[in-house]
Design an enzyme around this catalytic site. Structure first.
Site, PDB file in Angstrom:
ATOM      1  CB  ALA A   1       6.659 -14.652  -8.043  1.00 11.27           C
TER       2      ALA A   1
ATOM      3  CG  ASP B   1      13.635 -18.155 -14.880  1.00  9.95           C
ATOM      4  OD1 ASP B   1      13.317 -19.238 -14.369  1.00  9.95           O
ATOM      5  OD2 ASP B   1      13.119 -17.063 -14.568  1.00  9.95           O
TER       6      ASP B   1
ATOM      7  CE  LYS C   1       9.761 -16.960 -14.466  1.00 10.26           C
ATOM      8  NZ  LYS C   1      10.374 -15.743 -13.945  1.00 10.26           N
TER       9      LYS C   1
HETATM   10  N1  LIG Z   1      13.154 -16.795  -5.257  1.00  8.88           N
HETATM   11  C1  LIG Z   1      12.177 -16.349  -6.039  1.00  8.88           C
HETATM   12  O1  LIG Z   1      11.847 -15.154  -6.081  1.00  8.88           O
HETATM   13  C2  LIG Z   1      11.404 -17.309  -6.888  1.00  8.88           C
HETATM   14  C3  LIG Z   1      10.305 -16.843  -7.637  1.00  8.88           C
HETATM   15  C4  LIG Z   1       9.552 -17.750  -8.401  1.00  8.88           C
HETATM   16  C5  LIG Z   1       9.952 -19.085  -8.419  1.00  8.88           C
HETATM   17  N2  LIG Z   1      11.039 -19.483  -7.715  1.00  8.88           N
HETATM   18  C6  LIG Z   1      11.416 -20.884  -7.789  1.00  8.88           C
HETATM   19  O2  LIG Z   1      11.494 -21.464  -6.496  1.00  8.88           O
HETATM   20  C7  LIG Z   1      12.447 -22.511  -6.489  1.00  8.88           C
HETATM   21  C8  LIG Z   1      13.371 -22.347  -5.290  1.00  8.88           C
HETATM   22  O3  LIG Z   1      14.039 -21.096  -5.349  1.00  8.88           O
HETATM   23  P1  LIG Z   1      14.888 -20.584  -4.103  1.00  8.88           P
HETATM   24  O4  LIG Z   1      15.223 -19.173  -4.412  1.00  8.88           O
HETATM   25  O5  LIG Z   1      14.205 -20.912  -2.835  1.00  8.88           O
HETATM   26  O6  LIG Z   1      16.224 -21.530  -4.225  1.00  8.88           O
HETATM   27  P2  LIG Z   1      17.369 -21.783  -3.097  1.00  8.88           P
HETATM   28  O7  LIG Z   1      17.325 -20.745  -2.053  1.00  8.88           O
HETATM   29  O8  LIG Z   1      18.641 -22.019  -3.829  1.00  8.88           O
HETATM   30  O9  LIG Z   1      16.924 -23.176  -2.433  1.00  8.88           O
HETATM   31  C9  LIG Z   1      16.955 -24.371  -3.141  1.00  8.88           C
HETATM   32  C10 LIG Z   1      16.732 -25.502  -2.164  1.00  8.88           C
HETATM   33  O10 LIG Z   1      16.516 -26.705  -2.917  1.00  8.88           O
HETATM   34  C11 LIG Z   1      17.266 -27.766  -2.309  1.00  8.88           C
HETATM   35  N3  LIG Z   1      17.464 -28.832  -3.275  1.00  8.88           N
HETATM   36  C12 LIG Z   1      18.203 -28.845  -4.413  1.00  8.88           C
HETATM   37  N4  LIG Z   1      18.102 -30.027  -5.043  1.00  8.88           N
HETATM   38  C13 LIG Z   1      17.265 -30.791  -4.283  1.00  8.88           C
HETATM   39  C14 LIG Z   1      16.743 -32.104  -4.402  1.00  8.88           C
HETATM   40  N5  LIG Z   1      17.057 -32.896  -5.434  1.00  8.88           N
HETATM   41  N6  LIG Z   1      15.912 -32.558  -3.421  1.00  8.88           N
HETATM   42  C15 LIG Z   1      15.570 -31.787  -2.366  1.00  8.88           C
HETATM   43  N7  LIG Z   1      16.027 -30.515  -2.201  1.00  8.88           N
HETATM   44  C16 LIG Z   1      16.865 -30.029  -3.158  1.00  8.88           C
HETATM   45  C17 LIG Z   1      18.524 -27.089  -1.861  1.00  8.88           C
HETATM   46  O11 LIG Z   1      19.177 -27.910  -0.924  1.00  8.88           O
HETATM   47  P3  LIG Z   1      20.783 -27.813  -0.645  1.00  8.88           P
HETATM   48  O12 LIG Z   1      20.924 -26.613   0.221  1.00  8.88           O
HETATM   49  O13 LIG Z   1      21.074 -29.098   0.012  1.00  8.88           O
HETATM   50  O14 LIG Z   1      21.420 -27.676  -1.994  1.00  8.88           O
HETATM   51  C18 LIG Z   1      17.910 -25.812  -1.242  1.00  8.88           C
HETATM   52  O15 LIG Z   1      17.411 -26.107   0.055  1.00  8.88           O
HETATM   53  C19 LIG Z   1      13.161 -22.455  -7.857  1.00  8.88           C
HETATM   54  O16 LIG Z   1      12.618 -23.418  -8.724  1.00  8.88           O
HETATM   55  C20 LIG Z   1      12.816 -21.077  -8.376  1.00  8.88           C
HETATM   56  O17 LIG Z   1      12.718 -21.026  -9.784  1.00  8.88           O
HETATM   57  C21 LIG Z   1      11.760 -18.647  -6.946  1.00  8.88           C
END
Ligand SMILES: NC(=O)c1ccc[n+]([C@@H]2O[C@H](COP(=O)([O-])OP(=O)(O)OC[C@H]3O[C@@H](n4cnc5c(N)ncnc54)[C@H](OP(=O)(O)O)[C@@H]3O)[C@@H](O)[C@H]2O)c1
Length: 360
Positions: free
Chosen positions: A148, A216, A220
């Site tokens: 992160a 995942d 990494k």
């Molecule tokens: N959460 C964490 O702690 C964390 C830590 C490190 C990295 N990450 C990374 O951050 C990223 C996002 O995580 P998150 O927790 O924020 O996920 P999330 O809450 O599920 O949000 C995902 C978002 O992506 C959108 N989306 C999906 N496909 C898309 C596309 N083709 N074009 C445009 N938008 C699209 C979804 O839209 P819809 O609602 O329309 O489906 C939603 O708005 C992931 O890759 C994750 O690995 C997260």
């Protein structure tokens, strides 16, 4: 003042927090760095919004009222009108979007991403993307791919680029699995309850099987291995999958309905622990033997990994200079706030290095 246009893909946990953080720090960036960050594009999987005034704190309402059905060229057409530095930010977990990075670069976008997929597609895709970035003189930043907001990717990259040989990187690579196994080892609670809590708190991937399958952490490991100069494919990684076969191909809804099926095998492993032991999900990168391993292991409670709390990530880097005393990086390894801050830090890194396009 340097004007930077941000085009954000993904408005979920991380994306929405990033918008909040950018808006809160707008004045600071202007006065401290001479940078004006404007979020001029927003997209989720279905809709897209462009606005030259930049979004404000009521962006959700604005998006709900004004966003239109996604057209493939919506951002490209808009960006071509305004000749400002443009940064595409990927806060999705979408494979489809990752495959569009070369196209974004062709259209003059720098790319910042929390999404690990582009860096873990084939080695050819990885190398071609870097060649294209070099040719177009554009930046690609992805510190949040591992740990992160913790500075792991940069650390490995800096060591490697300074000629240091990296021998191994071991640790708890996943803040989500760290949270899950810390709680599961310590508390009298079912495995499925802890996983659902982690999902609700935004610690896991949108589909928790991405974490539980080991994929995942494997991604990494591959990001770091390639950062350390190794040429490897995802299929070269040895991965222990914690999801039982019958739930591996179910839909996300079906998986969540039947997640209790995971309780028995994990409870069995927990019951075999000695008093001074806990379960930890570990990633191990052995660069000398080109061996990448993801597995659930028993460790002593008083070991560095055994002492971790909450969703802490923990990384031990062994290299020429850190052969007997590893370089240790530890801290919150998951969560929307730290991840969004990491993305923002990558955006600022690019904004500070690009030349001023428009002087006002
Ligand atoms: N959460 C964490 O702690 C964390 C830590 C490190 C990295 N990450 C990374 O951050 C990223 C996002 O995580 P998150 O927790 O924020 O996920 P999330 O809450 O599920 O949000 C995902 C978002 O992506 C959108 N989306 C999906 N496909 C898309 C596309 N083709 N074009 C445009 N938008 C699209 C979804 O839209 P819809 O609602 O329309 O489906 C939603 O708005 C992931 O890759 C994750 O690995 C997260």
């Amino acid at each position: 003042m340097k004007k930077i246009h941000i085009y954000l893909f993904g408005l979920g946990n991380v994306g929405s927090t990033l918008i909040k953080q950018i808006l809160e720090s707008e004045r600071f960036f202007k006065t401290s760095h001479g940078i004006e960050l404007k979020i001029v594009g927003l997209a989720n999987s279905r809709k897209v919004l462009t606005t030259i005034d930049g979004v404000t704190s009521n962006w959700e309402q604005q998006f709900a009222q004004q966003a239109v059905t996604r057209e493939p060229n919506a951002f490209y057409d808009f960006a071509s009108i305004y000749n400002e530095v443009r940064i595409a930010v990927d806060a999705t977990a979408s494979k489809e979007l990752s495959q569009f990075y070369p196209e974004l670069v062709e259209h003059g976008f720098h790319v910042v991403t929390a999404n690990k997929i582009a860096n873990t597609l084939s080695q050819d895709f990885y190398d071609d993307l870097r060649d294209l970035l070099r040719e177009k003189e554009l930046c690609f930043e992805y510190e949040t791919n591992v740990g992160a907001g913790l500075p792991i990717v940069d650390t490995i990259c800096n060591l490697h680029e300074s000629g240091e040989q990296i021998f191994a990187v071991n640790g708890v690579f996943s803040g989500s699995l760290g949270y899950i196994f810390n709680r599961f080892s310590q508390e009298d609670v079912s495995f499925s309850t802890v996983v659902i809590d982690a999902l609700k708190n935004g610690y896991t991937e949108p589909d928790p099987r991405e974490d539980l399958s080991g994929n995942d952490v494997a991604r990494k490991l591959l990001v770091l291995a390639r950062e350390a100069g190794l040429k490897l494919e995802f299929t070269d990684i040895t991965i222990e999958n914690l999801v039982i076969p019958e739930l591996q191909t179910a839909s996300l809804n079906q998986f969540l309905e039947r997640i209790q099926l995971l309780d028995e095998p994990l409870q069995k492993r927990k019951s075999q622990l000695q008093q001074d032991e806990v379960l930890r999900h570990l990633g191990q990168l052995d660069t000398l033997n080109k061996k990448l391993t993801v597995s659930l292991q028993v460790v002593k409670k008083d070991s560095p990994a055994g002492q971790l709390q909450g969703s802490d990530g923990f990384f031990e880097i062994y290299s020429e200079s850190y052969a007997s005393h590893p370089l240790v990086i530890k801290g919150a390894g998951a969560g929307r706030e730290v991840t969004a801050r990491g993305l923002l830090s990558d955006i600022i890194k690019i904004a500070r290095t690009v030349p001023v396009m428009v002087l006002r």
